[in-house]
Design a protein around this motif. Structure first.
Motif, PDB file in Angstrom:
ATOM      1  N   ARG A   1     -61.836 -93.136  -2.692  1.00  0.00           N
ATOM      2  CA  ARG A   1     -60.962 -93.059  -1.353  1.00  0.00           C
ATOM      3  C   ARG A   1     -59.859 -92.080  -1.837  1.00  0.00           C
ATOM      4  O   ARG A   1     -59.675 -91.394  -2.634  1.00  0.00           O
ATOM      5  CB  ARG A   1     -60.527 -94.706  -1.401  1.00  0.00           C
ATOM      6  CG  ARG A   1     -61.622 -95.275  -0.792  1.00  0.00           C
ATOM      7  CD  ARG A   1     -61.248 -96.921  -0.881  1.00  0.00           C
ATOM      8  NE  ARG A   1     -60.230 -97.542  -0.042  1.00  0.00           N
ATOM      9  CZ  ARG A   1     -60.112 -97.851   1.140  1.00  0.00           C
ATOM     10  NH1 ARG A   1     -61.334 -97.641   1.723  1.00  0.00           N
ATOM     11  NH2 ARG A   1     -59.157 -98.314   1.774  1.00  0.00           N
ATOM     12  N   TRP A   2     -59.052 -91.865  -0.503  1.00  0.00           N
ATOM     13  CA  TRP A   2     -58.016 -90.924  -0.485  1.00  0.00           C
ATOM     14  C   TRP A   2     -56.628 -91.583  -0.372  1.00  0.00           C
ATOM     15  O   TRP A   2     -56.364 -92.534   0.520  1.00  0.00           O
ATOM     16  CB  TRP A   2     -58.244 -89.811   0.576  1.00  0.00           C
ATOM     17  CG  TRP A   2     -59.502 -88.980   0.367  1.00  0.00           C
ATOM     18  CD1 TRP A   2     -60.823 -89.654   0.630  1.00  0.00           C
ATOM     19  CD2 TRP A   2     -59.837 -87.949  -0.477  1.00  0.00           C
ATOM     20  NE1 TRP A   2     -61.739 -88.785   0.257  1.00  0.00           N
ATOM     21  CE2 TRP A   2     -61.352 -87.718  -0.364  1.00  0.00           C
ATOM     22  CE3 TRP A   2     -58.879 -87.017  -1.081  1.00  0.00           C
ATOM     23  CZ2 TRP A   2     -61.656 -86.616  -0.807  1.00  0.00           C
ATOM     24  CZ3 TRP A   2     -59.550 -85.853  -1.528  1.00  0.00           C
ATOM     25  CH2 TRP A   2     -60.960 -85.520  -1.654  1.00  0.00           C
TER      26      TRP A   2
ATOM     27  N   GLN B   1     -57.469 -94.549   1.713  1.00  0.00           N
ATOM     28  CA  GLN B   1     -58.209 -94.309   3.063  1.00  0.00           C
ATOM     29  C   GLN B   1     -59.702 -94.009   2.545  1.00  0.00           C
ATOM     30  O   GLN B   1     -60.093 -93.110   1.469  1.00  0.00           O
ATOM     31  CB  GLN B   1     -57.623 -93.217   3.981  1.00  0.00           C
ATOM     32  CG  GLN B   1     -56.357 -93.592   4.424  1.00  0.00           C
ATOM     33  CD  GLN B   1     -56.049 -94.860   5.314  1.00  0.00           C
ATOM     34  OE1 GLN B   1     -56.992 -95.076   6.220  1.00  0.00           O
ATOM     35  NE2 GLN B   1     -55.123 -95.700   5.207  1.00  0.00           N
ATOM     36  N   THR B   2     -60.772 -94.159   3.455  1.00  0.00           N
ATOM     37  CA  THR B   2     -62.075 -93.648   3.173  1.00  0.00           C
ATOM     38  C   THR B   2     -62.039 -92.506   3.823  1.00  0.00           C
ATOM     39  O   THR B   2     -63.189 -91.601   3.280  1.00  0.00           O
ATOM     40  CB  THR B   2     -63.076 -94.679   4.140  1.00  0.00           C
ATOM     41  OG1 THR B   2     -62.617 -94.517   5.302  1.00  0.00           O
ATOM     42  CG2 THR B   2     -62.918 -95.972   3.437  1.00  0.00           C
TER      43      THR B   2
ATOM     44  N   LEU C   1     -61.251-107.348   9.635  1.00  0.00           N
ATOM     45  CA  LEU C   1     -61.925-107.801   8.338  1.00  0.00           C
ATOM     46  C   LEU C   1     -62.474-106.699   7.498  1.00  0.00           C
ATOM     47  O   LEU C   1     -62.333-106.774   6.110  1.00  0.00           O
ATOM     48  CB  LEU C   1     -63.149-108.613   8.626  1.00  0.00           C
ATOM     49  CG  LEU C   1     -62.658-110.184   9.507  1.00  0.00           C
ATOM     50  CD1 LEU C   1     -64.213-110.998   9.764  1.00  0.00           C
ATOM     51  CD2 LEU C   1     -61.899-110.864   8.270  1.00  0.00           C
ATOM     52  N   THR C   2     -62.974-105.401   8.011  1.00  0.00           N
ATOM     53  CA  THR C   2     -63.337-104.402   7.148  1.00  0.00           C
ATOM     54  C   THR C   2     -62.233-103.833   6.296  1.00  0.00           C
ATOM     55  O   THR C   2     -62.412-103.312   5.396  1.00  0.00           O
ATOM     56  CB  THR C   2     -64.078-103.309   8.167  1.00  0.00           C
ATOM     57  OG1 THR C   2     -65.250-104.065   8.889  1.00  0.00           O
ATOM     58  CG2 THR C   2     -64.535-102.142   7.319  1.00  0.00           C
ATOM     59  N   GLU C   3     -61.135-103.683   7.197  1.00  0.00           N
ATOM     60  CA  GLU C   3     -59.844-103.050   6.527  1.00  0.00           C
ATOM     61  C   GLU C   3     -59.682-104.098   5.259  1.00  0.00           C
ATOM     62  O   GLU C   3     -59.292-103.657   4.109  1.00  0.00           O
ATOM     63  CB  GLU C   3     -58.633-103.172   7.335  1.00  0.00           C
ATOM     64  CG  GLU C   3     -57.254-102.707   6.842  1.00  0.00           C
ATOM     65  CD  GLU C   3     -56.278-102.477   7.554  1.00  0.00           C
ATOM     66  OE1 GLU C   3     -55.080-102.170   7.445  1.00  0.00           O
ATOM     67  OE2 GLU C   3     -56.347-102.614   8.864  1.00  0.00           O
ATOM     68  N   LEU C   4     -59.610-105.375   5.356  1.00  0.00           N
ATOM     69  CA  LEU C   4     -59.123-106.116   4.350  1.00  0.00           C
ATOM     70  C   LEU C   4     -60.377-106.241   3.287  1.00  0.00           C
ATOM     71  O   LEU C   4     -59.739-106.331   2.092  1.00  0.00           O
ATOM     72  CB  LEU C   4     -59.350-107.797   4.955  1.00  0.00           C
ATOM     73  CG  LEU C   4     -58.138-108.128   5.746  1.00  0.00           C
ATOM     74  CD1 LEU C   4     -58.122-109.415   6.479  1.00  0.00           C
ATOM     75  CD2 LEU C   4     -56.710-108.030   5.167  1.00  0.00           C
TER      76      LEU C   4
ATOM     77  N   TRP D   1     -61.662-104.254  -2.287  1.00  0.00           N
ATOM     78  CA  TRP D   1     -62.350-103.269  -3.007  1.00  0.00           C
ATOM     79  C   TRP D   1     -61.396-102.312  -3.701  1.00  0.00           C
ATOM     80  O   TRP D   1     -61.782-102.152  -5.172  1.00  0.00           O
ATOM     81  CB  TRP D   1     -63.205-102.236  -1.940  1.00  0.00           C
ATOM     82  CG  TRP D   1     -64.184-101.223  -2.524  1.00  0.00           C
ATOM     83  CD1 TRP D   1     -64.794-101.427  -4.041  1.00  0.00           C
ATOM     84  CD2 TRP D   1     -64.633-100.150  -2.273  1.00  0.00           C
ATOM     85  NE1 TRP D   1     -65.433-100.320  -4.165  1.00  0.00           N
ATOM     86  CE2 TRP D   1     -65.289 -99.610  -3.073  1.00  0.00           C
ATOM     87  CE3 TRP D   1     -64.439 -99.402  -1.129  1.00  0.00           C
ATOM     88  CZ2 TRP D   1     -66.203 -98.369  -2.876  1.00  0.00           C
ATOM     89  CZ3 TRP D   1     -64.783 -98.230  -0.758  1.00  0.00           C
ATOM     90  CH2 TRP D   1     -66.024 -97.571  -1.642  1.00  0.00           C
ATOM     91  N   ASP D   2     -60.442-102.086  -3.086  1.00  0.00           N
ATOM     92  CA  ASP D   2     -59.307-101.379  -4.057  1.00  0.00           C
ATOM     93  C   ASP D   2     -58.896-101.985  -4.883  1.00  0.00           C
ATOM     94  O   ASP D   2     -58.634-101.638  -6.430  1.00  0.00           O
ATOM     95  CB  ASP D   2     -58.083-100.568  -2.916  1.00  0.00           C
ATOM     96  CG  ASP D   2     -58.677 -99.807  -2.017  1.00  0.00           C
ATOM     97  OD1 ASP D   2     -59.791 -99.131  -2.441  1.00  0.00           O
ATOM     98  OD2 ASP D   2     -58.166 -99.780  -0.979  1.00  0.00           O
ATOM     99  N   ALA D   3     -58.323-103.197  -4.912  1.00  0.00           N
ATOM    100  CA  ALA D   3     -57.778-104.366  -6.015  1.00  0.00           C
ATOM    101  C   ALA D   3     -58.869-104.315  -6.932  1.00  0.00           C
ATOM    102  O   ALA D   3     -58.501-104.390  -8.053  1.00  0.00           O
ATOM    103  CB  ALA D   3     -57.437-105.547  -5.202  1.00  0.00           C
TER     104      ALA D   3
END
Length: 308
Positions: free
Chosen positions: A115-116, A129-130, A173-176, A181-183
């Protein structure tokens, strides 16, 4: 609006045929030459990269040294930003916003989980961000927020601004899930990073304290020398990195001026004197920040050790 043929015919009617005959040409050739010259000499305008700024300059006139058609299209004081940031093709900065872009120079970051994000010189970073194509828009929003043109966004963890569970959509929900995923990616690396930090700290502190001693010795040697450090380009660069041409007083009550301090334009004035490009000036500004920050951090480590 009139078509091309009608406009050309009206121009032909205005040309003095006797005068053109004396010059060995024809009205048709004169009109063709005028149209060709107008096409070749049309302005090539560049707009300031700061969002909301509508200032422009004529790039072609600036490169050729010609006077632009309009005075407000002058390239005096403008700077060109290279491609080493979030702007793949570079961009342009008007004189009013050079310091703003310097203080908030953005770099693109690729995170371990593909991610960026944006690393701003002021310390701000964007939410991962993807797709890297949105980084410029995020940085522009940050600039508008810093300059007060946009209000501060509420913290993402603020309960008062959370979306009720029943109101969530597939996109939210995708954003959450992306944040989760980042966490998770961060959690897997946290233990290794913590261990590496402890090892790095024990190795870096003695080196940092030694670097502080060396840098302060260099700074003392330069500032006590009688030579004019602004006369030579290399000397000016050394002074910019080791001493700094701008005022570095961090007192909240301090007001920059040209009497009690160096102000905030010293580096830009030196760069203008020696015709130093924008990207090199920003680079020198960042190098100076790292040197000053290293000295400050080393002093904090010393003070902490003394207190203990």
């Amino acid at each position: 609006m009139s078509g091309k043929t009608q406009a050309r015919n009206r121009l032909l009617m205005l040309v003095d045929r006797d005068a053109t005959t004396e010059q060995g040409t024809t009205p048709e050739d004169i009109i063709a030459d005028a149209i060709n010259e107008a096409i070749l000499n049309q302005p090539s305008l560049r707009t300031c990269l700061v969002p909301g700024c509508m200032r422009q300059y004529d790039a072609v006139a600036t490169m050729t040294g010609d006077t632009p058609i309009r005075p407000e299209w002058s390239g005096k004081g403008w700077a060109t930003l290279g491609s080493g940031s979030i702007f793949p093709a570079g961009d342009h900065i008007c004189p009013d916003h050079k310091q703003l872009v310097t203080d908030h120079f953005p770099r693109r970051l690729k995170l371990p989980n593909d991610r960026w994000s944006v690393d701003c010189a002021c310390g701000w970073t964007a939410v991962p961000q993807t797709w890297h194509g949105v980084l410029r828009a995020l940085w522009e929003q940050h600039i508008l927020t810093v300059t007060g043109k946009l209000p501060e966004a509420p913290p993402q963890t603020d309960p008062e601004h959370r979306v009720p569970l029943a109101d969530h959509t597939e996109d939210t929900l995708t954003e959450l899930y992306d944040r989760l995923w980042d966490a998770e990616a961060d959690r897997e690396e946290t233990r290794t990073v913590a261990r590496s930090c402890m090892v790095g700290y024990t190795l870096a502190v003695p080196a940092l304290l030694g670097v502080q001693t060396s840098l302060e010795a260099l700074r003392s040697r330069i500032t006590t020398d009688s030579r004019d450090w602004a006369a030579d380009k290399l000397d000016a660069w050394l002074w910019a990195v080791l001493v700094g041409w701008d005022c570095e007083n961090t007192d909240p009550d301090h007001v920059h001026n040209d009497i009690d301090c160096a102000g905030t334009q010293g580096l830009w004035d030196i760069a203008k004197t020696h015709d130093i490009p924008m990207d090199q000036t920003i680079r020198a500004h960042h190098l100076r920040w790292w040197v000053a920050n290293a000295i400050t951090v080393a002093q904090q480590i010393k003070d902490q050790g003394t207190a203990e």
